[in-house]
Structure formats: C-alpha cells, structure tokens
Design a protein around this motif. Structure first.
Motif, PDB file in Angstrom:
ATOM      1  N   LYS A  57      77.846 -77.121  58.698  1.00 41.69           N
ATOM      2  CA  LYS A  57      77.323 -77.063  60.067  1.00 41.69           C
ATOM      3  C   LYS A  57      76.077 -76.189  60.144  1.00 41.69           C
ATOM      4  N   GLN A  60      73.143 -78.165  58.717  1.00 40.98           N
ATOM      5  CA  GLN A  60      72.704 -79.201  59.657  1.00 40.98           C
ATOM      6  C   GLN A  60      71.893 -78.599  60.800  1.00 40.98           C
ATOM      7  N   SER A  61      72.340 -77.487  61.330  1.00 47.21           N
ATOM      8  CA  SER A  61      71.619 -76.841  62.429  1.00 47.21           C
ATOM      9  C   SER A  61      70.231 -76.404  61.985  1.00 47.21           C
ATOM     10  N   GLN A  64      67.873 -79.313  61.580  1.00 48.44           N
ATOM     11  CA  GLN A  64      67.456 -79.862  62.867  1.00 48.44           C
ATOM     12  C   GLN A  64      66.558 -78.890  63.627  1.00 48.44           C
ATOM     13  N   GLU A  66      67.419 -75.916  64.784  1.00 54.54           N
ATOM     14  CA  GLU A  66      68.176 -75.176  65.788  1.00 54.54           C
ATOM     15  C   GLU A  66      68.698 -73.879  65.181  1.00 54.54           C
ATOM     16  N   PRO A  68      71.594 -71.591  64.226  1.00 52.15           N
ATOM     17  CA  PRO A  68      73.010 -71.874  63.959  1.00 52.15           C
ATOM     18  C   PRO A  68      73.946 -70.790  64.481  1.00 52.15           C
ATOM     19  N   ASP A  70      76.337 -70.701  66.863  1.00 49.23           N
ATOM     20  CA  ASP A  70      77.745 -71.079  66.981  1.00 49.23           C
ATOM     21  C   ASP A  70      78.403 -71.168  65.606  1.00 49.23           C
TER      22      ASP A  70
END
Length: 174
Positions: A57, A60-61, A64, A66, A68, A70
């Motif tokens: 996760k 992936q963040s 992208q 973003e 991370p 969270d």
C-alpha cells in the motif's frame, strides 16, 4: 506519561501473571507454555503477511504521488501488533491479534490520525519564497538567496580529462 509507564510496568505484568496462573491451573503448565509459543509463532506469520500488504500500500501511494500517511499509521499498528504478540502473555496476545484485524486497525488509524493531524505543519502552494516560509516559523533565522556558478579553468579541466583517459602518465608527457 506517568500513567502509561505505570500501566506498562505494573498493571500489565500483574495481569499477565494472573492469567498465566489461571490458564495454567485449567489446562496445565506444559499446555500453557505450548499455547504461548503457538500464539507467538502464529502472530509472527500473520504480522509478516500483514506487513507485506502494508508495504505494498505504501508503494502504491508513493507511485501515485500521494502521501502514504494512512498506510504508514497502519504499518505502525502492525509493528505494535508484532511486538505485543512476541511478548509472552495472553492479554498482550489478545491486544496484538486485535490490531491485526483490518477494521480494528482502520479504527485505530483514524484515532491516531486525529491525534497527529493538529500537530502537522503544512506549507501552502502560495508560499513560494524562502522568506515567506522563514517568517512563518522562525524570525531569528537569516536566509540568503543566490545563485552558484561553477568555474573551471582549462588546466584543471585538461588534468581531469587526462586522468580519466589514462594519458596523465609522466612517461607519456612531452
């Protein structure tokens, strides 16, 4: 902080010893020790798989573009779960396994984020110069803006080029 230390070093060990004695009297000492080892091994396996999912996760963040946040908080929850599961005891194991349940972890992530968010320092896109940012945080700091230019003279440049090509050999000079 005092209460946390009191709970961590007094209440939790007393609770764990009480649970060891009660479970040991019900199922026997060898079975109690086996159960503690089983929860530690199972916990380590589950923490590893959950940790790999959280790392996925995070990747992936970042890909992208973003933050991370969270996923990082969930990773901290998985790490805490791993530490709790490796600590011998039934109460710590129950708390550790509960942190590995995704809905519980999401709930904890939301609570932790609510604690962290007010302390976050963000910079708006409108603050473009160092002077504006500096005045926001520290009035004692002096920031000097400027440009740097690298100057190479020809002899230095030739010397480096010669060293790179192996032509800077004293026997080869004329």
């Amino acid at each position: 902080m005092r209460y946390f230390l009191f709970i961590a070093f007094v209440v939790v060990p007393v609770l764990e010893i009480t649970l060891f004695l009660q479970v040991g009297s019900l199922i026997g000492i060898p079975a109690t020790i086996a159960l503690i080892l089983l929860t530690a091994i199972t916990g380590a396996i589950v923490v590893r798989s959950q940790g790999l999912q959280v790392l996925s996760k995070i990747r992936q963040s970042v890909q992208q573009g973003e933050a991370p946040v969270d996923a990082l908080i969930q990773g901290a929850c998985v790490l805490a779960a791993g530490l709790l599961l490796l600590t011998p005891g039934f109460a710590t194991d129950a708390l550790g396994f509960s942190l590995l349940i995704p809905p519980v972890r999401s709930f904890m992530t939301g609570r932790i984020w609510k604690l962290i968010e007010p302390h976050m320092v963000t910079t708006s896109a409108q603050e473009t110069s160092w002077t504006e940012r500096k005045s926001r945080y520290d009035t004692q700091t002096t920031i000097i803006e400027g440009k740097a230019v690298e100057i190479r003279d020809e002899a230095t440049k030739r010397g480096k080029d010669d060293d790179m090509s192996g032509r800077n050999d004293p026997e080869r000079r004329t």
